[in-house]
Write a protein that holds these residues in place. Structure first.
Motif, short mmCIF file in Angstrom:
data_model
loop_
_atom_site.label_atom_id
_atom_site.label_comp_id
_atom_site.label_asym_id
_atom_site.label_seq_id
_atom_site.Cartn_x
_atom_site.Cartn_y
_atom_site.Cartn_z
N GLU A 84 49.24 -11.19 60.42
CA GLU A 84 48.65 -10.44 59.32
C GLU A 84 47.57 -11.27 58.62
OE1 GLU A 84 52.24 -7.97 57.35
OE2 GLU A 84 52.52 -10.14 57.35
N ASP A 85 46.45 -10.64 58.31
CA ASP A 85 45.46 -11.31 57.48
C ASP A 85 45.98 -11.40 56.05
OD1 ASP A 85 43.16 -12.60 56.70
OD2 ASP A 85 41.79 -11.06 57.44
N ALA A 86 45.41 -12.31 55.28
CA ALA A 86 45.83 -12.54 53.91
C ALA A 86 45.17 -11.56 52.95
CB ALA A 86 45.48 -13.97 53.51
N ALA A 87 45.67 -11.49 51.74
CA ALA A 87 45.03 -10.70 50.69
C ALA A 87 43.66 -11.32 50.38
CB ALA A 87 45.90 -10.65 49.45
N ARG A 88 42.76 -10.51 49.87
CA ARG A 88 41.39 -10.95 49.59
C ARG A 88 41.29 -11.49 48.17
NH1 ARG A 88 36.77 -7.89 47.89
NH2 ARG A 88 38.04 -6.01 48.00
N ILE A 89 40.83 -12.72 48.03
CA ILE A 89 40.77 -13.33 46.70
C ILE A 89 39.60 -12.74 45.91
CG2 ILE A 89 39.34 -15.31 47.45
CD1 ILE A 89 41.16 -16.97 45.48
N ILE A 90 39.86 -12.41 44.65
CA ILE A 90 38.85 -11.87 43.75
C ILE A 90 38.36 -12.96 42.78
CG2 ILE A 90 38.32 -10.12 42.01
CD1 ILE A 90 38.86 -9.02 44.84
N SER A 91 39.31 -13.69 42.21
CA SER A 91 38.94 -14.79 41.30
C SER A 91 40.09 -15.78 41.21
CB SER A 91 38.60 -14.27 39.90
OG SER A 91 39.75 -13.71 39.28
N ASP A 146 45.59 -21.66 36.52
CA ASP A 146 46.98 -21.23 36.68
C ASP A 146 47.10 -19.73 36.96
OD1 ASP A 146 46.12 -20.35 34.27
OD2 ASP A 146 47.74 -21.21 33.09
N LYS A 147 46.00 -19.11 37.40
CA LYS A 147 46.00 -17.67 37.63
C LYS A 147 45.03 -17.32 38.76
CE LYS A 147 44.46 -13.41 35.32
NZ LYS A 147 43.93 -12.84 34.06
N THR A 148 45.50 -16.50 39.70
CA THR A 148 44.64 -16.05 40.80
C THR A 148 44.78 -14.54 40.96
OG1 THR A 148 45.04 -18.16 41.94
CG2 THR A 148 44.01 -16.40 43.22
N ILE A 149 43.64 -13.85 41.17
CA ILE A 149 43.64 -12.40 41.36
C ILE A 149 43.26 -12.10 42.81
CG2 ILE A 149 42.64 -10.19 40.65
CD1 ILE A 149 42.09 -11.41 37.92
N TYR A 150 44.08 -11.26 43.47
CA TYR A 150 43.84 -10.85 44.85
C TYR A 150 43.71 -9.33 44.92
CZ TYR A 150 45.35 -15.45 46.61
OH TYR A 150 45.47 -16.78 46.90
N ASN A 151 43.04 -8.86 45.98
CA ASN A 151 43.04 -7.43 46.31
C ASN A 151 43.85 -7.26 47.58
OD1 ASN A 151 42.14 -4.76 47.37
ND2 ASN A 151 40.79 -4.84 45.60
N LEU A 152 44.64 -6.18 47.63
CA LEU A 152 45.53 -5.96 48.78
C LEU A 152 44.86 -5.24 49.95
CD1 LEU A 152 48.75 -4.92 46.83
CD2 LEU A 152 48.30 -7.10 47.95
N ASP A 153 43.55 -4.92 49.84
CA ASP A 153 42.91 -4.16 50.91
C ASP A 153 42.86 -4.92 52.23
OD1 ASP A 153 41.00 -5.99 50.06
OD2 ASP A 153 39.47 -4.50 49.57
N ASP A 167 52.19 -24.18 40.34
CA ASP A 167 52.78 -23.27 39.35
C ASP A 167 51.80 -22.19 38.90
OD1 ASP A 167 54.92 -22.38 37.80
OD2 ASP A 167 54.18 -23.44 36.02
N ARG A 168 51.25 -21.46 39.86
CA ARG A 168 50.29 -20.41 39.54
C ARG A 168 50.97 -19.05 39.39
NH1 ARG A 168 46.59 -22.44 43.95
NH2 ARG A 168 45.01 -23.74 42.97
N GLU A 169 50.29 -18.13 38.71
CA GLU A 169 50.69 -16.74 38.60
C GLU A 169 49.69 -15.92 39.40
OE1 GLU A 169 52.68 -14.29 34.97
OE2 GLU A 169 50.70 -15.15 34.59
N PHE A 170 50.19 -14.91 40.12
CA PHE A 170 49.33 -14.15 41.02
C PHE A 170 49.28 -12.67 40.64
CE2 PHE A 170 51.18 -17.66 43.53
CZ PHE A 170 50.02 -18.39 43.71
N SER A 173 48.35 -15.61 48.74
CA SER A 173 47.59 -14.73 49.62
C SER A 173 48.45 -13.67 50.30
CB SER A 173 46.84 -15.55 50.68
OG SER A 173 47.75 -16.34 51.43
N ASN A 174 49.78 -13.76 50.12
CA ASN A 174 50.71 -12.75 50.63
C ASN A 174 51.71 -12.42 49.53
OD1 ASN A 174 49.81 -14.55 52.99
ND2 ASN A 174 50.50 -12.68 54.00
N THR A 175 51.95 -11.14 49.29
CA THR A 175 52.80 -10.73 48.17
C THR A 175 54.23 -11.22 48.30
OG1 THR A 175 53.08 -8.63 49.34
CG2 THR A 175 51.47 -8.68 47.55
#
Length: 481
Positions: free
Chosen positions: A159-166, A170-177, A67-70, A126-128
């Motif tokens: 496709e490669d996955a989004a890059r994890i930032i932190s 219950d929360k994960t931040i990704y970069n779409l680059d 149950d995470r938020e991305f 890791s994918n939107t």
């Protein structure tokens, strides 16, 4: 291998994921990672859905239970609506497909003439869109090892996955680059039965990949090992960056599986490789229930003509190139330097003008480093001045007798300093009689220096108007040793 595991027979296979050096797989965005502040951020929650079998995959259920938020960070000029899952994907990147087929042919695979692009459910954020696009392009290949043939089960583009930032609870931040960078996925059959063979297979696959247009550096390749001992269920260990860790990690995994067999806990699962050789549980082993067709794209047809054209220009393996360069008279050290700097094609082109491979190697990989130290500018800036056209011009002048071989380093240095190649080739040369008079005067004024000491002073005085060989010949007359 310790006494407990020495007699254990293992059954293992490899999965290699390598980034290709092209734009993204289903859009035209560049495949570059950015370190500057993102322009925007969006938030999503992802939900488990059934695959084409009508069932929800166990690995997907596990991720949904967290149950995470991305949060996804992006940029206005390098992120598009495809990456945000707000518009349909574009047709598959043809350059990436060509590279994938080159690799497949080097692996002796059968190319699929028609294939379906699929969506693989992935809801770890890791994918939107909650899925990764993947397409099988080849199968039934093989490579040879010292321990026997290892079959290649499949080759896919994905496709490669989004890059994890932190990541928090219950929360994960990704970069779409990184999301959408083309990956080639190579999966072997479980034909590997020894630790040293796993490393051998990984190195052989790496040799094939590096022969093609793939990205280099940390994070551009990921290696997973599937392994089981005795009657244990298959375990996938993900995230190897260094082949040196294969032996240590597999040794520890064999011990772990043997303990589970004694305790009658034969769990198949996905585990994450740690730097110390241990591994941690990631999720249950996924199955076919998370795959379903990509409805926004048609079947991918790979024509026989397209494949035949690729066969005509397959890249050579590094092992073959090394032998060719060795036959040209280059040392192993120089060969490794040429390969590490990716100068193979430049060497080939220049050898068509002049057959002196050692001279060409110095022009391409040695002298730019020396100039960088001397002029205190970057090698990249030097290489931007010493273009292939400049080097060809110099070699042609050498062939025509306009310059001598010992002039070339000084000429290239003048180009680095800002002269045109035409001006540099016409560098005024000092009169040898004038040089000799200077040498005699210098020895009288500064007696007792070594030949090297005099050499430095003379070269500094005449600044490119004389070669080291010419000065050396004069010094031999007046300085011993």
């Amino acid at each position: 291998m310790n006494k407990e595991t020495k007699e254990v027979k293992i059954k293992a296979g490899l999965e290699i994921h390598q980034q290709l050096d092209t734009n993204k797989l289903f859009c035209n965005c560049p495949s570059v990672l950015r370190s500057d502040k993102a322009d925007f951020q969006i938030v999503r929650k992802l939900h488990a859905i059934a695959g084409e079998t009508g069932e929800v995959d166990e690995a997907v259920k596990h991720e949904a239970s967290l149950d995470r938020e991305f949060f996804y960070q992006g940029y206005h000029n390098t992120t598009c609506l495809v990456e945000l899952d707000e518009e349909p994907p574009e047709m598959i990147n043809q350059e990436a497909l060509k590279i994938g087929l080159q690799i497949s042919l080097l692996l002796n695979c059968e190319i699929l003439p028609a294939t379906q692009i699929m969506r693989k459910t992935v809801i770890d954020g890791s994918n939107t869109g909650g899925f990764q696009r993947t397409v099988l392009i080849a199968q039934n290949g093989f490579i040879e090892t010292n321990s026997g043939r290892v079959r290649i089960a499949t080759v896919a583009l994905e496709e490669d996955a989004a890059r994890i930032i932190s990541r928090e609870k219950d929360k994960t931040i990704y970069n779409l680059d990184r999301l959408g960078i083309p990956l080639i996925e190579i999966s072997t059959e479980a034909d590997i039965n020894a630790e040293n063979q796993i490393k051998e297979v990984a190195l052989a696959l790496g040799d094939i990949l590096r022969a093609c247009k793939v990205k280099r550096g940390i994070g551009t390749i990921r290696q997973d090992v599937n392994i089981s001992v005795n009657n244990h269920k298959r375990v996938e260990i993900k995230g190897f960056q260094d082949v040196k860790m294969f032996g240590i990690t597999i040794e520890k995994e064999i011990q772990r599986q043997l303990k589970e067999i004694k305790g009658k806990k034969l769990n198949g699962e996905v585990r994450k490789a740690n730097p110390d050789g241990t591994s941690d549980f990631l999720r249950p082993m996924p199955g076919a229930a998370r795959m379903y067709p990509e409805t926004d794209l048609p079947l991918l047809f790979i024509s026989r003509d397209f494949v035949n054209d690729i066969k005509k220009s397959l890249p050579k393996l590094r092992s073959d190139i090394k032998e060719e360069l060795k036959a040209q008279g280059l040392s192993q050290e120089m060969i490794n330097l040429i390969l590490s700097e990716g100068k193979i094609e430049e060497v080939k082109e220049l050898l068509q003008i002049n057959k002196d491979a050692n001279l060409i190697a110095k022009m391409l990989v040695l002298w730019p480093k020396e100039f960088s130290v001397k002029e205190k500018i970057s090698v990249e800036k030097i290489n931007s001045k010493l273009t292939l056209d400049v080097l060809e011009h110099v070699l042609q002048a050498l062939n025509k007798g306009k310059i001598q071989k010992h002039d070339i380093q000084d000429i290239l240095l003048e180009v680095v300093k800002g002269k045109s190649i035409e001006e540099a080739i016409k560098i005024e040369k000092a009169n040898l009689h004038e040089i000799e008079e200077f040498v005699i005067k210098l020895i009288r004024e500064k007696p007792g220096l070594s030949a090297g000491g005099y050499m430095g002073l003379i070269m500094a005085n005449f600044k490119g108007k004389v070669s080291g060989k010419e000065v050396g010949d004069i010094l031999k007359k007046y300085v011993k040793g």
